[in-house]
Motif scaffolding. Structure first.
Motif, PDB file in Angstrom:
ATOM      1  N   ALA A  12       0.848  -1.194   0.000  1.00 41.31           N
ATOM      2  CA  ALA A  12       0.000   0.000   0.000  1.00 41.31           C
ATOM      3  C   ALA A  12       0.882   1.243   0.000  1.00 41.31           C
ATOM      4  O   ALA A  12       2.035   1.199   0.441  1.00 41.31           O
ATOM      5  N   ASP A  43      -1.352  -5.589  -2.511  1.00 40.14           N
ATOM      6  CA  ASP A  43      -1.755  -4.265  -2.030  1.00 40.14           C
ATOM      7  C   ASP A  43      -1.125  -3.127  -2.831  1.00 40.14           C
ATOM      8  O   ASP A  43      -1.482  -1.965  -2.651  1.00 40.14           O
ATOM      9  N   TYR A  46      -3.209  -0.400  -4.625  1.00 39.15           N
ATOM     10  CA  TYR A  46      -3.637   0.830  -3.948  1.00 39.15           C
ATOM     11  C   TYR A  46      -2.750   2.018  -4.311  1.00 39.15           C
ATOM     12  O   TYR A  46      -3.151   3.164  -4.146  1.00 39.15           O
ATOM     13  N   LEU A  49      -4.683   4.163  -6.790  1.00 40.12           N
ATOM     14  CA  LEU A  49      -6.010   4.723  -6.508  1.00 40.12           C
ATOM     15  C   LEU A  49      -6.033   6.215  -6.816  1.00 40.12           C
ATOM     16  O   LEU A  49      -5.123   6.960  -6.421  1.00 40.12           O
ATOM     17  N   GLN A  52      -6.317  10.205  -3.995  1.00 39.52           N
ATOM     18  CA  GLN A  52      -5.779   9.920  -2.662  1.00 39.52           C
ATOM     19  C   GLN A  52      -5.624  11.224  -1.880  1.00 39.52           C
ATOM     20  O   GLN A  52      -5.384  12.276  -2.469  1.00 39.52           O
ATOM     21  N   SER A  63       1.316   9.630  -5.743  1.00 32.31           N
ATOM     22  CA  SER A  63       0.566   8.875  -6.752  1.00 32.31           C
ATOM     23  C   SER A  63       0.495   9.593  -8.097  1.00 32.31           C
ATOM     24  O   SER A  63       0.506   8.952  -9.142  1.00 32.31           O
ATOM     25  N   ARG A  87      -9.723  -7.156  -3.931  1.00 33.44           N
ATOM     26  CA  ARG A  87      -9.894  -5.937  -3.133  1.00 33.44           C
ATOM     27  C   ARG A  87     -11.137  -5.146  -3.523  1.00 33.44           C
ATOM     28  O   ARG A  87     -11.349  -4.039  -3.070  1.00 33.44           O
ATOM     29  N   LEU A  89     -11.979  -3.639  -6.238  1.00 34.04           N
ATOM     30  CA  LEU A  89     -11.663  -2.390  -6.929  1.00 34.04           C
ATOM     31  C   LEU A  89     -11.934  -2.561  -8.415  1.00 34.04           C
ATOM     32  O   LEU A  89     -11.835  -3.669  -8.944  1.00 34.04           O
TER      33      LEU A  89
END
Length: 119
Positions: A12, A43, A46, A49, A52, A63, A87, A89
């Protein structure tokens, strides 16, 4: 003959610096004319994503730097379909920098790499 490098993002984005460090390695390696693959598994999905808000944690958001992968010549960026499903997503929740890939495709890229980085 160009060397192949796979950078595997499997953690993550916050709690450790591994995502930022791997991103730095990928961008620096691009200067050496290597064939670089950025792979997002477990992970690590993530990391991609969208929207964020790490400032809540008093951390810097790295990111958006993933959007520079293609500018640096890193054309292979793949995200594990299995990790997304596990997850719950969807591709639409991620930055548009990586294409979904099946596990066997990810394993094939790793097997063909001369160097693999994962922190």
């Amino acid at each position: 003959m160009r060397k192949r490098l796979s950078i595997i993002f499997n953690k993550a984005p916050y709690g450790t610096q591994s995502g930022r460090e791997l991103l730095d390695i990928a961008l620096m390696a691009a200067a050496f004319d290597m064939d670089i693959s950025a792979l997002f598994i477990e992970d690590g999905v993530y990391q991609l994503l969208d929207n964020q808000q790490p400032d809540i944690l008093h951390m810097k958001n790295h990111s958006s730097t993933f959007k520079a992968l293609e500018l640096y010549g890193i054309e292979t960026a793949l995200v594990s379909e299995d990790a997304l499903i596990h997850r719950r997503l969807s591709q639409s929740q991620l930055l548009p920098v990586a294409q979904p890939a099946k596990q066997n495709e990810l394993q094939s890229i790793i097997a063909q790499s001369d160097f693999v980085f994962m922190l």
